[in-house]
Enzyme design. Structure first.
Site, PDB file in Angstrom:
ATOM      1  N   LYS A   1       0.814  -1.213   0.000  1.00  0.00           N
ATOM      2  CA  LYS A   1       0.000   0.000   0.000  1.00  0.00           C
ATOM      3  C   LYS A   1       0.854   1.274   0.000  1.00  0.00           C
ATOM      4  CE  LYS A   1      -3.990  -2.131   2.228  1.00  0.00           C
ATOM      5  NZ  LYS A   1      -4.926  -2.002   3.362  1.00  0.00           N
TER       6      LYS A   1
ATOM      7  N   TYR B   1     -11.961  -2.433  -4.668  1.00  0.00           N
ATOM      8  CA  TYR B   1     -12.629  -2.498  -3.360  1.00  0.00           C
ATOM      9  C   TYR B   1     -14.147  -2.460  -3.501  1.00  0.00           C
ATOM     10  CZ  TYR B   1      -8.206  -1.730  -0.813  1.00  0.00           C
ATOM     11  OH  TYR B   1      -6.955  -1.854  -0.273  1.00  0.00           O
TER      12      TYR B   1
ATOM     13  N   ASN C   1      -1.941   0.008   6.778  1.00  0.00           N
ATOM     14  CA  ASN C   1      -1.446  -1.242   7.348  1.00  0.00           C
ATOM     15  C   ASN C   1      -0.473  -1.969   6.420  1.00  0.00           C
ATOM     16  OD1 ASN C   1      -3.302  -2.162   5.468  1.00  0.00           O
ATOM     17  ND2 ASN C   1      -4.459  -3.420   6.904  1.00  0.00           N
TER      18      ASN C   1
ATOM     19  N   HIS D   1      -2.005  -5.457   1.397  1.00  0.00           N
ATOM     20  CA  HIS D   1      -3.285  -6.128   1.178  1.00  0.00           C
ATOM     21  C   HIS D   1      -2.983  -7.515   0.636  1.00  0.00           C
ATOM     22  CE1 HIS D   1      -7.292  -7.042  -0.424  1.00  0.00           C
ATOM     23  NE2 HIS D   1      -6.635  -7.525  -1.464  1.00  0.00           N
TER      24      HIS D   1
ATOM     25  N   GLU E   1      -8.971 -10.343  -8.029  1.00  0.00           N
ATOM     26  CA  GLU E   1      -7.972  -9.295  -7.858  1.00  0.00           C
ATOM     27  C   GLU E   1      -6.809  -9.446  -8.836  1.00  0.00           C
ATOM     28  OE1 GLU E   1      -9.111  -8.659  -3.157  1.00  0.00           O
ATOM     29  OE2 GLU E   1      -7.243  -9.692  -3.643  1.00  0.00           O
TER      30      GLU E   1
END
Length: 150
Positions: free
Chosen positions: A11, A51, A114, A117, A128
């Site tokens: 990310k 998403y 975080n 992913h 994905e």
């Protein structure tokens, strides 16, 4: 056990912090094979597609803003039991609750920053991977010998 593929995305927070190499090292130490890798800047359209299950949730606007805040590194990883093993390597979604030695514990700071992913199921992995690399990229190496496109 057969080879399996999963999708992973470093990310923007981890990219900006200069942690790409450190995260790739952790991934390779766990014997994941990096099949495809690309750095890119996502568009609002691509974030909404990626998403899709979260678009109507109250946290989506902040997730959208965060994901658009910088470049990401998208990857296809392969090994036996790849999805489950990668989920363990990532750690809990909240970096503050992630086990020591996991990617999120080591490089994540808070939600949604975080660090990484990873797909949560075979269906998600296929969807994905297809978004970023095309349908053929979702087929594990062990199955490609029988694929007509190969």
């Amino acid at each position: 056990m057969a080879l399996e593929r999963t999708f992973a995305m470093i990310k923007p927070d981890a990219v900006k912090a200069g942690n790409i190499g450190h995260i790739l090292t952790m991934i390779e130490k766990e014997r994941f094979k990096i099949i495809y890798l690309q750095m890119l800047k996502l568009t609002e359209k691509s974030v909404r597609l990626f998403y899709a299950e979260h678009v109507e949730k109250p946290f989506f606007p902040s997730l959208l803003e965060f994901t658009l805040s910088g470049k990401v590194v998208a990857m296809v990883l392969e090994k036996e039991n790849a999805i489950e093993d990668f989920r363990k390597l990532m750690g809990a979604t909240d970096p503050k609750k992630a086990a020591k030695g996991t990617i999120r514990h080591t490089y994540g700071t808070e939600m949604p920053a975080n660090a990484i992913h990873g797909s949560d199921s075979r269906e998600s992995a296929k969807r994905e991977i297809t978004i970023f690399f095309g349908e053929f990229a979702a087929i594990p190496s062990s199955e490609k010998r029988n694929a007509k496109e190969y």
